[in-house]
Design an enzyme around this catalytic site. Sequence first.
Site: not given
Ligand SMILES: Cc1cc2nc3c(=O)[nH]c(=O)nc-3n(C[C@H](O)[C@H](O)[C@H](O)COP(=O)(O)O)c2cc1C
Length: 384
Positions: A135, A196
């Site tokens: 993403n 960031c």
């Molecule tokens: C669509 C999407 C948007 C995300 N937006 C943020 C965000 O705004 N801030 C952040 O710290 N992490 C963001 N993440 C990261 C997730 O919080 C998480 O750290 C990462 O997806 C790994 O976990 P997972 O494998 O369970 O998805 C985002 C992840 C996805 C998939």
Amino acid sequence: MKAKRRVVTSGPRPPAARTPPPKRRPTVRRIKSAFATIPSGTATVRPVARSAVPPAPPQAAEPAAEIDLSVDLGRGLVLRNPILVASGTFGYGIEYGDVVDVQRLGAICCKGTTLRARIGNPTPRVTETPAGMLNSIGLQNPGVDAVVAKYAATWAAWDVPVIVNVAGESVGDYVEVVRRLEGVPGVAGIELNISCPNVGKGGIQFAIDADAAGSVTAAVRRATDLPLLVKLSPNVADVRPIARAIADAGADALTAINTLSGIAIAPTRTKPLLGNIYGGVSGPAIKPIALRVVYEVSQVVDIPVVAIGGVTNLADVLDFLAVGAVAVQVGTAIFADPTLPVRLVDELGGECRTRGWDSYRPFIGTALPKRAGAPSAKGVEYRP
Ligand SMILES: Cc1cc2nc3c(=O)[nH]c(=O)nc-3n(C[C@H](O)[C@H](O)[C@H](O)COP(=O)(O)O)c2cc1C
């Protein structure tokens, strides 16, 4: 004049003086400190159908009547259970109200919030990958003032704590966003997204440099008394000095991990697929990396670690607890099944019950090295 902060625990503890970084294996001390202020019997759960998990010991005793799933993430942020939803994958919580009983979650980490509104990155912004997704949303959000105006009153009426995920392009940005969240009823804590670019420093991400990560954490720490979680990036050669710098700068807890940098190629093969070229890889594909990061970090800091990365079932939760996490966030898997996080709360309680335990704490840290100063605490790891 600051509004009174909503306290999410029956007994908030005063901000602790920062302790120097531990010289020897800190894991046991950290795990104990995560539970030091928790009254027993604060959560009751029902056993339900379970995912594939390691077998319970055959000599399991009589099931405990009440299972204590509560966890203290520091500075009075005590969660009823250790299952959180990850930033960017559960909106502001409100969107899921018709589908899930959000009050049963340990906490909600809301979408990334910046000082000013952001329209996000050019499309396409998402694509599937083997065992995950890529993403590049680009932190689309209405800005901190609009977030507070639109959601905080609802959050304040909820039992579930909402942790606001904060992003910025400079230390000043982060500090200003946090100042505007300080004292707002409904804001239970801050999670700093430091993956960031630091615009004033050539666009190098805060998360990949120990000094920058420590500086932004220290500045935010000075600006707020809210519980402060800082989210680690896996996109570094060695995460341990960065984790230590953040802990020394006054973070109450670490969250790990954010997404891994990746790209996909358009079907024409004439360009990258995403409008932003780069995106973040998430989902089951990143779980081994998240496990490794949590394993390493748990051995070198003395504050709670919350794991994130590819959780899809109870076995994943137990794996992360085994490498020292005291809580777990569910992210990408929510897109396939929004009911998963609440089900995991039930399954974790059910697993404790099956084993005759009155708490999930015995699951924590069981796969960490038994001796202090293990290679994994020092920086001697796998080399291809
Ligand atoms: C669509 C999407 C948007 C995300 N937006 C943020 C965000 O705004 N801030 C952040 O710290 N992490 C963001 N993440 C990261 C997730 O919080 C998480 O750290 C990462 O997806 C790994 O976990 P997972 O494998 O369970 O998805 C985002 C992840 C996805 C998939």
